[in-house]
Design a protein around this motif. Sequence first.
Motif, PDB file in Angstrom:
ATOM      1  N   GLY A 265       0.823  -1.202   0.000  1.00 28.45           N
ATOM      2  CA  GLY A 265       0.000   0.000   0.000  1.00 28.45           C
ATOM      3  C   GLY A 265       0.856   1.250   0.000  1.00 28.45           C
ATOM      4  N   PHE A 266       0.258   2.356  -0.373  1.00 26.42           N
ATOM      5  CA  PHE A 266       0.954   3.639  -0.392  1.00 26.42           C
ATOM      6  C   PHE A 266       1.102   4.159   1.035  1.00 26.42           C
ATOM      7  CE2 PHE A 266       0.874   8.308  -0.570  1.00 26.42           C
ATOM      8  CZ  PHE A 266       1.931   8.537  -1.434  1.00 26.42           C
ATOM      9  N   LYS A 289      -5.866   1.662  -5.397  1.00 28.83           N
ATOM     10  CA  LYS A 289      -5.959   3.108  -5.579  1.00 28.83           C
ATOM     11  C   LYS A 289      -4.878   3.820  -4.780  1.00 28.83           C
ATOM     12  CE  LYS A 289      -9.168   6.999  -5.423  1.00 28.83           C
ATOM     13  NZ  LYS A 289     -10.546   7.457  -5.114  1.00 28.83           N
ATOM     14  N   LEU A 290      -4.178   4.692  -5.464  1.00 29.98           N
ATOM     15  CA  LEU A 290      -3.157   5.503  -4.806  1.00 29.98           C
ATOM     16  C   LEU A 290      -3.838   6.485  -3.854  1.00 29.98           C
ATOM     17  CD1 LEU A 290      -0.037   5.607  -5.165  1.00 29.98           C
ATOM     18  CD2 LEU A 290      -0.368   7.611  -6.589  1.00 29.98           C
ATOM     19  N   ALA A 310      -0.682  -3.109 -13.304  1.00 30.01           N
ATOM     20  CA  ALA A 310      -1.472  -2.424 -14.325  1.00 30.01           C
ATOM     21  C   ALA A 310      -2.769  -1.849 -13.774  1.00 30.01           C
ATOM     22  CB  ALA A 310      -1.778  -3.385 -15.481  1.00 30.01           C
ATOM     23  N   ASN A 311      -3.268  -2.396 -12.667  1.00 23.82           N
ATOM     24  CA  ASN A 311      -4.546  -1.927 -12.134  1.00 23.82           C
ATOM     25  C   ASN A 311      -4.390  -0.824 -11.087  1.00 23.82           C
ATOM     26  OD1 ASN A 311      -3.381  -3.530 -10.197  1.00 23.82           O
ATOM     27  ND2 ASN A 311      -5.265  -4.591  -9.613  1.00 23.82           N
ATOM     28  N   LEU A 312      -3.231  -0.169 -11.058  1.00 23.14           N
ATOM     29  CA  LEU A 312      -3.036   0.947 -10.135  1.00 23.14           C
ATOM     30  C   LEU A 312      -3.918   2.118 -10.558  1.00 23.14           C
ATOM     31  CD1 LEU A 312      -1.400   2.181  -7.768  1.00 23.14           C
ATOM     32  CD2 LEU A 312       0.236   3.002  -9.462  1.00 23.14           C
TER      33      LEU A 312
END
Length: 329
Positions: A265-266, A289-290, A310-312
């Motif tokens: 995670g971010f 999700k960022l 790719a799904n970021l």
Amino acid sequence: MEELGWKMVRNCGGLPLAIVVLGGILVTKHTAREWEMVHGNINSYMSKGIGVGQQHRGVSQVLALSYDDLPYELKRCFLYLGSFPEDSQINLEKLYQLWMAEDLVLLDDVGGEDTIMDVGERYLSELAQRYTVQLGVQEEDFSFGRFQNCSLHDRMREVCLSKNKEENFLNVFDFGKRKGTKPLDSSCSSSSSNAKVRRIVIHLGNEEDYKDDPRELVSNFEHVTTQGHLRSVLIFGDDRLIMDSHFKYLKVLTVLHLEGVKLVGFPKAVGKLIHLRYLNLRNCELQGKLSSSIGNLRCLQTLDLRDNYANLIIPNVLWKIKKLNTSIS
């Protein structure tokens, strides 16, 4: 000048690196008087007796002299190359962006239609002309400048790290164990000289280095990153877990390089580093999700999100970052 040249070459011990570096010094000198000064400096360095063994003593002095002969702005740019791991091919686009974020490119050198990146390329060309760095092979499909990467010769890297230690420009912590080095010397970490350093570089190693005690990495890393005065943190390694708490003390950070470090995670605390100019999260295995907190980084100039899953999903907040020059997903 020819006689002086022969005298100086004899001090190079027959090693090609020392000879070409000497040539890099002399190519900027155009009078016999300047060559006499270089010859005198070499003799002065030789008299200090720095170096390992008689065979390599002259080589060490020639390489050290090549650094001392650099202009001020090139010295700092050269020292910064010590951040990167041994034998690494340093991507020039990344290097110029880091120099820019660190204010190593003098604004007085930016004029006319030149950009800061153009000046960075000029700096590197000057370093290459002096043979302090080695430029990578030119690629026809490479659009960013004329070269793709650069590297440091092993002996020149030794000079770079030695000068970094002398001048407190940056500290390098090697947590890898395979080379027989200690993960962290706590006495060094708390020294007065370390308190003056604004940049730290951390080489994490890989999974094998911490298979016996995974918590050792976390303990060492927390110890280093509790220094609130730090301006730059560059981390190199792979397959490592970085916890969010590691960033809560770094409130004045301007450069954060985490390329290749595995993140779960971010890290939300990164969104509070409002002074950040450079953030590299390339190949950090980010997904989902960022965090929208990235929109708080109003000083950010460079954001690298390449080679993540790719799904970021990137939230619609980047428009808030007015100074952003590079946003790559």
